[in-house]
Scaffold this motif. Sequence first.
Motif, PDB file in Angstrom:
ATOM      1  N   ASP A  35      -8.827  -2.694  -2.429  1.00 10.97           N
ATOM      2  CA  ASP A  35      -8.110  -2.322  -1.221  1.00 10.97           C
ATOM      3  C   ASP A  35      -7.765  -0.845  -1.335  1.00 10.97           C
ATOM      4  O   ASP A  35      -7.220  -0.412  -2.367  1.00 10.97           O
ATOM      5  CB  ASP A  35      -6.840  -3.163  -1.068  1.00 10.97           C
ATOM      6  N   GLN A  37      -5.725   2.213   0.486  1.00  8.77           N
ATOM      7  CA  GLN A  37      -4.751   2.664   1.484  1.00  8.77           C
ATOM      8  C   GLN A  37      -4.836   4.186   1.552  1.00  8.77           C
ATOM      9  O   GLN A  37      -4.650   4.870   0.542  1.00  8.77           O
ATOM     10  CB  GLN A  37      -3.337   2.230   1.106  1.00  8.77           C
ATOM     11  N   LEU A  38      -5.113   4.693   2.744  1.00 10.02           N
ATOM     12  CA  LEU A  38      -5.237   6.133   2.963  1.00 10.02           C
ATOM     13  C   LEU A  38      -3.910   6.655   3.503  1.00 10.02           C
ATOM     14  O   LEU A  38      -3.402   6.150   4.505  1.00 10.02           O
ATOM     15  CB  LEU A  38      -6.382   6.393   3.946  1.00 10.02           C
ATOM     16  N   HIS A  39      -3.324   7.624   2.806  1.00  9.37           N
ATOM     17  CA  HIS A  39      -2.031   8.194   3.191  1.00  9.37           C
ATOM     18  C   HIS A  39      -2.246   9.663   3.556  1.00  9.37           C
ATOM     19  O   HIS A  39      -2.414  10.509   2.669  1.00  9.37           O
ATOM     20  CB  HIS A  39      -1.030   8.108   2.038  1.00  9.37           C
ATOM     21  N   ALA A  54      -5.089   8.624  -1.536  1.00  9.21           N
ATOM     22  CA  ALA A  54      -5.611   7.262  -1.431  1.00  9.21           C
ATOM     23  C   ALA A  54      -5.049   6.456  -2.598  1.00  9.21           C
ATOM     24  O   ALA A  54      -5.053   6.917  -3.736  1.00  9.21           O
ATOM     25  CB  ALA A  54      -7.130   7.256  -1.474  1.00  9.21           C
ATOM     26  N   THR A  55      -4.558   5.252  -2.290  1.00 11.64           N
ATOM     27  CA  THR A  55      -4.080   4.344  -3.323  1.00 11.64           C
ATOM     28  C   THR A  55      -5.052   3.174  -3.386  1.00 11.64           C
ATOM     29  O   THR A  55      -5.351   2.553  -2.360  1.00 11.64           O
ATOM     30  CB  THR A  55      -2.662   3.839  -3.004  1.00 11.64           C
ATOM     31  N   THR A  57      -6.150  -0.491  -5.066  1.00 12.19           N
ATOM     32  CA  THR A  57      -5.694  -1.683  -5.779  1.00 12.19           C
ATOM     33  C   THR A  57      -6.780  -2.753  -5.725  1.00 12.19           C
ATOM     34  O   THR A  57      -7.665  -2.730  -4.865  1.00 12.19           O
ATOM     35  CB  THR A  57      -4.394  -2.255  -5.182  1.00 12.19           C
ATOM     36  N   LYS A  62      -3.283  -2.018  -9.935  1.00 11.78           N
ATOM     37  CA  LYS A  62      -3.632  -0.672  -9.485  1.00 11.78           C
ATOM     38  C   LYS A  62      -4.905  -0.252 -10.203  1.00 11.78           C
ATOM     39  O   LYS A  62      -5.029  -0.408 -11.412  1.00 11.78           O
ATOM     40  CB  LYS A  62      -2.493   0.297  -9.778  1.00 11.78           C
ATOM     41  N   SER A  94      -3.501   6.140  -7.784  1.00  7.11           N
ATOM     42  CA  SER A  94      -3.578   7.024  -6.618  1.00  7.11           C
ATOM     43  C   SER A  94      -4.463   8.227  -6.940  1.00  7.11           C
ATOM     44  O   SER A  94      -4.588   8.642  -8.097  1.00  7.11           O
ATOM     45  CB  SER A  94      -2.192   7.485  -6.175  1.00  7.11           C
ATOM     46  N   SER A 120     -15.429   1.349  -0.577  1.00 12.69           N
ATOM     47  CA  SER A 120     -14.574   1.251   0.608  1.00 12.69           C
ATOM     48  C   SER A 120     -14.459   2.630   1.232  1.00 12.69           C
ATOM     49  O   SER A 120     -14.433   3.637   0.512  1.00 12.69           O
ATOM     50  CB  SER A 120     -13.190   0.728   0.198  1.00 12.69           C
ATOM     51  N   PRO A 122     -12.129   3.824   4.246  1.00 16.27           N
ATOM     52  CA  PRO A 122     -11.206   3.903   5.382  1.00 16.27           C
ATOM     53  C   PRO A 122     -11.090   5.337   5.899  1.00 16.27           C
ATOM     54  O   PRO A 122     -11.346   6.293   5.168  1.00 16.27           O
ATOM     55  CB  PRO A 122      -9.892   3.407   4.803  1.00 16.27           C
ATOM     56  N   THR A 124      -8.901   8.050   8.947  1.00 17.32           N
ATOM     57  CA  THR A 124      -7.780   8.267   9.838  1.00 17.32           C
ATOM     58  C   THR A 124      -7.996   9.575  10.592  1.00 17.32           C
ATOM     59  O   THR A 124      -8.918  10.339  10.288  1.00 17.32           O
ATOM     60  CB  THR A 124      -6.445   8.286   9.053  1.00 17.32           C
TER      61      THR A 124
END
Length: 151
Positions: A35, A37-39, A54-55, A57, A62, A94, A120, A122, A124
């Motif tokens: 997974d 997660q884009l921050h 990007a984090t 997991t 992690k 991260s 992956s 993702p 934004t």
Amino acid sequence: MNKKVLLVIASMLMLILTACGDKDNQVDEAPEIIDVQLHVNETADVNEKLVLKATVTQGDEKVKDADEVIFEVWEDGNKDDSEMIVATNNDDGSYEAEKAFEHDGVYIVQVHVTARNMHSMPKTTVVVGDATLEDHHNAEDEEEEHDHSGH
């Protein structure tokens, strides 16, 4: 003598079938997918250094050992001129990079993560300066809106 040979052959067949049967009962579980997660801030000023993070997991773990984490950045509608920025591993699951945008516009940030034989990507949107989301034009969004019911 024939009975002894038949008994040995029958015993060997039973051993082979038993071994195969045990193997069939073992189910290899598929690993959980990664997974990402884009921050990234949704807005930025021109020439402001923006942190891209990007984090990664996998389940509750992690992922500190991703094979590759690269941020791809392009101005909306101009993907052919994208910039690839290799992320720094923070050793805590991260990954980060920085980017400053030179002029107003709507930009796409997509992270490409390869870890544990999975990938992956993702993405934004970042609005820079005086641009607005109304300026956003993404060919992929238009393609998703087409009716594919005949396919």
